[in-house]
Structure formats: structure tokens, C-alpha cells
Motif scaffolding. Sequence first.
Motif, PDB file in Angstrom:
ATOM      1  N   UNK A   1       8.354  -0.859  -0.907  1.00 27.05           N
ATOM      2  CA  UNK A   1       7.775  -1.753  -1.905  1.00 27.05           C
ATOM      3  C   UNK A   1       6.398  -2.262  -1.457  1.00 27.05           C
ATOM      4  N   UNK A   2       6.267  -2.520  -0.170  1.00 27.06           N
ATOM      5  CA  UNK A   2       5.013  -3.104   0.325  1.00 27.06           C
ATOM      6  C   UNK A   2       3.923  -2.067   0.550  1.00 27.06           C
ATOM      7  N   UNK A   3       4.270  -0.948   1.197  1.00 27.45           N
ATOM      8  CA  UNK A   3       3.239  -0.039   1.697  1.00 27.45           C
ATOM      9  C   UNK A   3       3.218   1.336   1.044  1.00 27.45           C
ATOM     10  N   UNK A   4       4.296   1.727   0.339  1.00 28.54           N
ATOM     11  CA  UNK A   4       4.393   3.092  -0.161  1.00 28.54           C
ATOM     12  C   UNK A   4       4.622   3.151  -1.670  1.00 28.54           C
TER      13      UNK A   4
ATOM     14  N   UNK B   1      -1.907  -3.927  -0.114  1.00 29.38           N
ATOM     15  CA  UNK B   1      -1.057  -4.485  -1.158  1.00 29.38           C
ATOM     16  C   UNK B   1      -1.128  -6.008  -1.135  1.00 29.38           C
ATOM     17  N   UNK B   2      -1.271  -6.598  -2.298  1.00 30.69           N
ATOM     18  CA  UNK B   2      -1.239  -8.063  -2.407  1.00 30.69           C
ATOM     19  C   UNK B   2       0.180  -8.507  -2.718  1.00 30.69           C
TER      20      UNK B   2
ATOM     21  N   UNK C   1       6.868 -10.371  -4.205  1.00 32.05           N
ATOM     22  CA  UNK C   1       6.391  -9.532  -5.293  1.00 32.05           C
ATOM     23  C   UNK C   1       5.125  -8.817  -4.840  1.00 32.05           C
ATOM     24  N   UNK C   2       5.277  -7.537  -4.497  1.00 31.28           N
ATOM     25  CA  UNK C   2       4.133  -6.714  -4.135  1.00 31.28           C
ATOM     26  C   UNK C   2       3.576  -6.126  -5.427  1.00 31.28           C
TER      27      UNK C   2
END
Length: 925
Positions: A584-587, A627-628, A659-660
Motif C-alpha cells: 500500500x505504501x511503496x508498491x 507516497x503521501x 491512507x496512502x
Amino acid sequence: MNDPNTNDPNADDLSADGPTTGEKLLETFPRYRDSADATVLERPGRGPETVPNEDLLRPELAAPLENDCYTHQAAALEALERGENVCVATSTSSGKTRIYALQIARNYLEAQSERTGSESTDSTAYVLYPTKALSRDQERELNDFYDQLGLDITVRVYDGDTERGTERREIREEADVIISNFVGVNTYLHDHDRWARFFSACDLVVIDESHTYTGVHGMHVAWVLRRLRRVLEYYGSEPQFALTSATIGNPREHSETLLDEPVTVVDDDGSPRGPRDIVLWNPPPRARENENDSPDYGEDAGAVPDADAASDTDSGVLERVPATVEAPKLLSHLTYLGAQTLLFTPSRKLAELSVKRASKHRTDRSRYYTDPEGGSAIEPYHAGHSRPKRHGTEHQLKTGLLDGVASTNALELGINVGGMDATVQMGYPGQRQSFWQQIGRAGRGTDRSLSVLVAEHRTLDQYVVSNSEFLLESDVEDAVADTDNDAVFAQHLLCAADELAVDEHDVGSFADRDRLERGLEMWRRAGKVTGALETGVSYCGPPRPQSTISLYATQGEEYEVRLAADVDEEHDPEMEPLARERVYRDFHEGAVRLHEGRQYEVTEVVHDGPTPHVTVRPTDVDYYTVTRSDVTVLDAVSEESRNIGDFTLHYGRGRVLVYHGTYDEVGVHGGNRRAQGVPTDNPPLSMETQLCWLEVPRAVERDLIEKYRDFSVPGLDSELADSPHLGYAAGLHAAEHATIGVAPLELMVDKRDLGGLATLTIDSHLDLEATDDRSVSAPENARPVASTGDDPTNLAAAQATVRATASRLEDAPSSGWFIYDGIEGGLGFSRSIYEQFERIARRAREHIADCGCGRVDGCPACVMDEQCGNDNQPLHRGAAIDVLDRLLDSRGETVSTQSGSNEKGEPAAESADDGSGRRPPLFYS
């Protein structure tokens, strides 16, 4: 200093005889340097401390050995002789392998002496290494050692590369020592009946490089060991455990967490060490490049730095030449000086690229380096090379045919390449433990050695080079392994029930009764187990539950990384499965990630179906993605709390909603945002995890609101923008970033596994129904989330829930910040931060105050964080220092609690708004 464009008078003396020292490096390196950019630390040598072999070993073992045992080897062998479990935590190349090798030999000879007639008595050992490359290397070394002793002990490797069928059966039925890894052990326990001969004779289990088992991996290893022990007991074995570790801060606690058994620690190192110079090398600063002006690195212009090293987004900030560019120059220079040198790099591609850059540095300064062949035999080394090529490189290093090697950390974990003359590190490796382990590769006996740390422009690196005493402190980071994560426990409980029925015998030895019963009841309702503890609970689900476990994730839900169908397999990144949180964060789709020195773009993410997966393809673009994230703590319950002066610190568990939602494309050369706020289409991610949080006293809050009430951030789009609380909130935000950023200075933790939330309304984020010691009451329907565990389906709903809670509080809520484990169920990191909060806060305060950026809102080397969900706004270094000073009871330039001051330090006028009334209820980080 030397001008690279002229023939330096010292150039002809570069390769003169004599050891390469820190001062010689500074004097001869071909470029002017500011003296503040390099610090030389001198470490004295020491001689060996030994115990005669004949006083320690039986004659048939003592006689063939050429050298006496070091005192730490003797102490460990004596503890093993007493039947104790042992953890040996000493320096690199201190002979830890010799300890368990000799214990295996002693057990073998003891078993031989107990033979009666034709009846055979075996003694076997299970030796577990963290990497396959290390396993193969040690197989060779152990077999050679037993040949030297004249013992018929067979050592074999049994892992995923071992040919199935006859070869595996022969190893199980004939080998005296089997080398494997924990991924294998997890799998092989299902078929333990095939291992009956080996397990029934197992006298010793060796866990090599045990300090590497931390975080998610460490908690899985702890449960695999508990499963292994109950199977060994089933076959009548009660083996001892021997752990070898680099020097860590808590070897006993960490070892006993892994084993759930008492452990004797041996950490008084008796091995010799030559004098060593350590050079902390900060690359020279350069003016920040414009968006369209890439740095003049020549071939280096195509390099892709790690996102953590990205520059500030304000063009007024100075950057430094990246370590990826500077370190290869030092590799080239040191080999020219005649020092056989090992460069540690963070990726395979950088290992390859560094060799080219080292050569280019020499070519570009041919008038300085007058001998084109001098020290030019430099090769890369990493796990991507074939085994014969790696062994060839190792052999050339040992025999002196190579002048230097650029390697990944594959050469950190004990592969025997002999002693180098020098090491260079491309960036601080993250922990002092790893730092000392890497530089320990340099040093031949008692000869002088040199180690150079080339710093990146990021928080940890800049802290280390600005606080050189940090590296020399006696305390090393603690390794954190935690068994409290229920999701991980449940997975291994299911596997244990598959291997042997879980019954009353497992109460206390595997887990306490309440935890066992709750876990088994959950699986019983899911139709995965049947039976009761009194008679035995057996697994009845789909075959091989072991195959559903990833030793790198807390839940069975993990994502495969696949290469796009139209891409050649040679580009396969061969990545481990990814935890849901990291996907969710990086991919997310559109993400550009750097892996093993190569860029990959994520083209598809499949969340549903039997096999969630991420599809990637190689790319070559001049940007990376960031990612924010928006964060809120939905509810938290304090399980422990303690006072630090007038502040209150809590540890507990709760639900965090992350929430990314958007990402930015950031230019590699210059750090400018190419595109901003690109949607990820991710849903919010909710996790139950561990947290700690700090409540700031009302008096401190009032003072700092008043002191910084004139602070403003032009263009800030937030309800805080026009609030007198903005400066104080910016200080909380900066303090939260800094405490997370320096946590790896005290703990073996990757800061990317931690998250934080600075808020003016801590009480609005708590589970008020479950919290009894609050100074606020819980009105009807005030609980942030329904007791069913249902979470808000989007961030707006979560914000509305927290706002509603804030509006109903009878008293003004406390302010402060949360730190949470960014993995479902938690990792034990927040608990360790809770226990060592003062030390971490002191590091954070020093680092913020000592940063030379001179900016109110800081820079990437002090309080800015690339992962910040608020794009590093607002931040205030001065306010953060004030908060931390008050926490640490500093007598520095903090304002009096009796009267406020404005931002210039002048007495402030009394204000009706003292900060205790209504304030913006939310502040996310």
C-alpha cells in the motif's frame, strides 16, 4: 590540499611503503577539503588472550590445533560443557565458528565412546545460517576443519537448492551436521518423521549471526524455534543451543526471547586486534541543482540515489555530493596507496557501478595517479554472481591478486575473505552493530587498518559524522524480537498442531494456557483444528499450513512480486514477498522503486484472488516516487504509563488508520516535484498495532504556544494556518520526526517500520471507554469506533469521528505525539522506544540543535522526513528543541513556565488565548 589538475609533489610518494593511515589519506587525496568534513578516530590495538588447548580439550582435539583458544572461546566451551545454552557476542573474525565446531567434535567423540558392541550411538548438530551463500562457505570450512582434526564428521547443506529425492534422503540419513536456514526449518518440520534419525540424535542447535533476527523476521524465528524444540523433544532430544552474534546491546534478552530458555552470554573478547584509524568522511557540499541541471558527475549522472537521501525541496539548502559518487573515489585512491580495500554498497548495481566509477576517477586524474596499473585490480562481488565467480573472487582476495572489491553486505556476514587493509562504507549502514561488523573485515592480525565511513545527506549519517563519540560508546543498539504479535503466534500455532497434536504438555512450554485456548478456539471455529487440549488438538485444514507462512510478514496476506509478461526473465528482481502494508505504501500502481540498484515501475497490483501480487517492469526514468500518507490513531488503550518529570509517557495497543492516497514524482537530480498528488486508488489501511505516546504538560504547552504564536507558513492549506497553535504544533511535528529518525541509533530498527502522529488532541484518539486513568470523561457515543471493530471506510469519516470525540471532551485534551509499529500486530519496536524514550529524546534533541542547516523548518539531515504525509509542513526546529528540553529537564534556553516569550525570545504580552481553550482538533503526520 592537492589540486587534481596539477601534478602534486606528493603524487610520486602515494604508494610509498608503510601502513595507510587516516592522516595519510587526508594528506594525499586529490582534492581540497574543509577540515570540518573529515574526522579521524584512533582505536588502539590489543594482543590475544588465550587458554592452553590441553587445559580445555581432550588430547585428540588439542593436539592437531595450531593455536590456543582465545579466552572467549574457552569460556563458551566451558559453559557448553556445563550443559548451558550460550550466546557468544564478540567482534568480527574473533573465531566464533571454532566454538561450535569444537563442541560438535566433543559431542561426536563422546558418542563414539558410548558405543556398546555393534550398537551405534550418533550425535548430530543442526546449524542454521541466515543466507545460502554463508551456508555453502561454512560447509567447506567445517569439513576442512574436521579433516584437520582427523574426525569422520560429515557436514552437508540441506536447503531449497539441494536436489530433491536421493540426495536429500542421504543427507537426512547419513550426515552428522546439517546446515540449513529458518525458511527451510519452517518447511521441513511438516515431514519430521523423515528426519527421525537426525532429530533423535541432535545434541546441538547452532544459530549463527543471531543478531540478524529482529523485527518481523525475528518474531517468526522465535516461533520456528519453539516448534523445532517440541519436535526434537518428541524424538527424545534435549539439545543445547549455541548462538553467535555481533556485539549488540542486549544479547541475553534477545537470545532468551528467541529460545524461551536461559542463555549464558560470553562477550569478553579475547581475540587480537591491530590499531585502527576510523575516518568519518562527509562529502563536500555543492549548491543545489536546478530542475533541469543535472550534477556534473560525468558517468555518475545516471545514478539513482535512494529516496532516503533525497535533497531538500528548498533551493536555498546546500546538498553534499552523494556517497554513491564519493565512496568509489576513495576505493580507487586507497588501492593506489597499496591498501587492499573492501567497499560496502547497498545494492548489486551500485557494487558493479562503483568499480566503473573507481576506474573513471583514476583516469580523470591521470596526471596525479601516474602509474595506470597501480592498485587497479578491482572487482564487484554480490549474490547475483554465480557461485564459481564468487568463490573465485574470494580466492583472489585471500591470495592478494585483487587490490579491491566493491560488495553488497554479502561479505558482512562472516564469509571468510581474510583480513583486508581497509574498508569503505557507502553511507552509514544503519546500526553501530553493522558498522563494527563491516569495518571488522579490515585488519590482518595485529597490523594497522583503516576504515572510512562516507556519509549520505540524511539524518542518521549526519548525526554520526557530527557526533563522532557516538560510534565509540560502549553501548550498542538493542536487537528487538517480540513474541506478543497474535497474528504471528496464530500462524505458528496452526503449524504446530499440524506437526504434533497440541495438548496439555504445551501449556507453558509453547504458550500460556489462556493464549493457547484463545488461539485454538479461533482455529476451531475456522474449521482448521479439531479436538481439545486435554486429549490433543490436531490440524484438519488444507495440506501444509507451513507453506502459507512468510518469515517476513505478520499475516498470511502477502503479495508476490512478478515481472511483466513481456519482459525477459533476466530482469526479474527476485524480491521476497511483500507485506500488505508495504504494498500500500511503496508498491501502488505508478510507483517507481529502486531495487538492487535498478529502477522498476509498478504496472499492476492485484489485491484479491488466491494469490495477491504486484507486477513490475524495469524502467529508466529521471525521477522516483514518494507516497503521501495521512494517519490517525482510531483508538489506543494505555497498558503501561510512567512519568518523565511533568510529562506522561504511555505504551499500549490500538488501531491506526493509514491512507496512502497520493504520490509525487520527484526529480532525481535536484529533488523538484515533477507531479504532485497523483492518486494511488488505495483504500485506507487499518491495523491493530503497538504504540507509545507522550503527553505534554499543559503549562509547557501554554508557554510554547505563546512563544511561537507569530510563526507562519506561507501557503499552508490547513486549519492550523491562522491558529496561534501553529508554531507549537510545528515543534511537535519536528520532535516526532526526530525521535523516529534517531530511533535506529539506539535500536536495531528500520525507521520505515515506524510511523508517527503529532497532534494537539491526543485524548480524541483514545479509546475512552477502555481508559480509566484519563482526566476527561467519556460521554455517550464518544468512543471513536464502534465496539464491533468496524473502522471508518475513508479518511474523512475517520477525521469526523475524531472531531466528534474532541467536541465532547469536558476538558481541553492533551497534546503530544504517537509512535507506532507500522506492521499489523506490532513488532515490539514501540515497546522498546517506550523503555528507552529518554535516551532517544536526548539523541533527537542533540541532533536537531547541532544541524548546520540554519533553517527554522530544518532539512533532510535533521527533521525533514521523505515519508512525511504532510510534505514536511509545518516544522519548527526551535519549538522541537524547547519541547525536548522540557522533557529532559534541560537548563538550556527554554522559556520559563511562569511567563511566555515570543519567537525572538522577548517577553510576551498576556493573552486571553493561552492555549487551553478550543484548538484545531486534528494534526496529521
